[in-house]
Design an enzyme around this catalytic site. Structure first.
Site, PDB file in Angstrom:
ATOM      1  N   PHE A 138     -13.174   0.385   9.256  1.00  0.00           N
ATOM      2  CA  PHE A 138     -13.407  -0.802   8.431  1.00  0.00           C
ATOM      3  C   PHE A 138     -14.646  -1.542   8.918  1.00  0.00           C
ATOM      4  O   PHE A 138     -15.431  -2.057   8.107  1.00  0.00           O
ATOM      5  CB  PHE A 138     -12.193  -1.732   8.472  1.00  0.00           C
ATOM      6  CG  PHE A 138     -11.216  -1.499   7.367  1.00  0.00           C
ATOM      7  CD1 PHE A 138     -11.327  -2.172   6.161  1.00  0.00           C
ATOM      8  CD2 PHE A 138     -10.183  -0.589   7.523  1.00  0.00           C
ATOM      9  CE1 PHE A 138     -10.427  -1.955   5.134  1.00  0.00           C
ATOM     10  CE2 PHE A 138      -9.275  -0.365   6.503  1.00  0.00           C
ATOM     11  CZ  PHE A 138      -9.398  -1.049   5.303  1.00  0.00           C
ATOM     12  N   VAL A 194      -8.415   3.532  15.235  1.00  0.00           N
ATOM     13  CA  VAL A 194      -9.446   4.279  14.518  1.00  0.00           C
ATOM     14  C   VAL A 194      -9.812   3.571  13.222  1.00  0.00           C
ATOM     15  O   VAL A 194     -10.995   3.427  12.871  1.00  0.00           O
ATOM     16  CB  VAL A 194      -8.988   5.733  14.251  1.00  0.00           C
ATOM     17  CG1 VAL A 194      -9.997   6.459  13.369  1.00  0.00           C
ATOM     18  CG2 VAL A 194      -8.806   6.477  15.570  1.00  0.00           C
ATOM     19  N   CYS A 195      -8.792   3.101  12.505  1.00  0.00           N
ATOM     20  CA  CYS A 195      -9.043   2.442  11.222  1.00  0.00           C
ATOM     21  C   CYS A 195      -9.826   1.145  11.403  1.00  0.00           C
ATOM     22  O   CYS A 195     -10.647   0.785  10.550  1.00  0.00           O
ATOM     23  CB  CYS A 195      -7.723   2.170  10.495  1.00  0.00           C
ATOM     24  SG  CYS A 195      -6.848   3.674  10.001  1.00  0.00           S
ATOM     25  N   THR A 196      -9.594   0.439  12.487  1.00  0.00           N
ATOM     26  CA  THR A 196     -10.349  -0.786  12.751  1.00  0.00           C
ATOM     27  C   THR A 196     -11.841  -0.473  12.881  1.00  0.00           C
ATOM     28  O   THR A 196     -12.692  -1.183  12.329  1.00  0.00           O
ATOM     29  CB  THR A 196      -9.831  -1.471  14.026  1.00  0.00           C
ATOM     30  OG1 THR A 196      -8.452  -1.822  13.843  1.00  0.00           O
ATOM     31  CG2 THR A 196     -10.628  -2.732  14.345  1.00  0.00           C
ATOM     32  N   HIS A 215      -5.895   3.920   4.452  1.00  0.00           N
ATOM     33  CA  HIS A 215      -5.487   3.825   5.853  1.00  0.00           C
ATOM     34  C   HIS A 215      -3.961   3.746   5.946  1.00  0.00           C
ATOM     35  O   HIS A 215      -3.322   3.109   5.112  1.00  0.00           O
ATOM     36  CB  HIS A 215      -6.116   2.593   6.498  1.00  0.00           C
ATOM     37  CG  HIS A 215      -7.605   2.621   6.442  1.00  0.00           C
ATOM     38  ND1 HIS A 215      -8.382   3.065   7.484  1.00  0.00           N
ATOM     39  CD2 HIS A 215      -8.462   2.315   5.440  1.00  0.00           C
ATOM     40  CE1 HIS A 215      -9.657   3.015   7.125  1.00  0.00           C
ATOM     41  NE2 HIS A 215      -9.723   2.556   5.898  1.00  0.00           N
TER      42      HIS A 215
END
Length: 217
Positions: free
Chosen positions: A49, A44-46, A37
């Protein structure tokens, strides 16, 4: 230097949200997935994950360890984990590598050797740190996928690909497009018809080079 399928992935030591690791030792005899990331606290990354955390039992079923990497520090990771757990309603059981010096990103060819993080950087400065690497117990790269920042990764596809990799490794077969567990598999062209009959019993010949069969239960 770019990473290629069936090459041994780089080994490295790094600080993570769960303490220091040596990557090859951390993998051990397991399959492993490293997903990267460009920055903590990005939308988006949240969600990604959160998706990985929600699949914790699925990774366990497949004997697979997962590990994230983001180009921020451990303390940022720990604060971000609170947001991730709030979002998905699950605990984040896996470690997140702190790649502030970009060592891991460069080792895995996600950033050029001369890359650096400028003052006041934004996720765009490390936008290419958006890859998934599936690694076998032999420490070899089995599959990689790279996504842009605007497109969330499909972890159902990562699971499907992992199933296919583990099945092909165990049984010496190939899988067709969109394959999922329980569907017919492909007999490699290197296996003769006689050997295919002895090993798999009945099989369907679509073309001389395309033969399908069921795996034994």
């Amino acid at each position: 230097m770019s990473l290629r399928i069936n090459e041994v992935v780089p080994d490295f030591a790094a600080e993570t949200s769960q303490g220091k690791i040596h990557f090859h030792d951390w993998i051990g005899d397991s399959w492993a997935i490293l997903f990267s990331h460009p920055k903590d606290f990005t939308p988006v990354c949240t969600t990604e994950f959160g998706a990985v955390a929600s699949l914790n039992e699925e990774w366990k079923k497949r004997g697979t360890k997962v590990i994230g990497v983001s180009v921020d520090g451990v303390e940022d990771h720990k604060r971000w984990i609170n947001d991730i757990e709030t979002y998905c309603g699950n605990d984040v059981h896996f470690p997140i590598i702190a790649d502030e010096d970009l060592e891991v990103s460069k080792l895995f060819d996600m950033l050029p050797a001369e890359a650096y993080l400028p003052d006041g950087r934004t996720p765009a400065d490390s936008a290419t740190v958006r890859s998934v690497f599936i690694i076998g117990p032999d420490k070899q790269l089995k599959l990689s996928m790279t996504y842009p920042m605007t497109v969330g990764r499909n972890f159902a596809e990562v699971l499907r690909a992992l199933d296919a990799l583990q099945t092909t490794t165990q049984h010496g077969i190939a899988t067709p497009a969109d394959w999922t567990i329980g569907q017919d598999v492909i007999i490699p062209p290197s296996v003769s018809d006689d050997d295919a009959k002895a090993k798999y019993g009945e099989y369907d010949t679509i073309f001389p080079y395309l033969r399908k069969t069921k795996l034994p239960e």
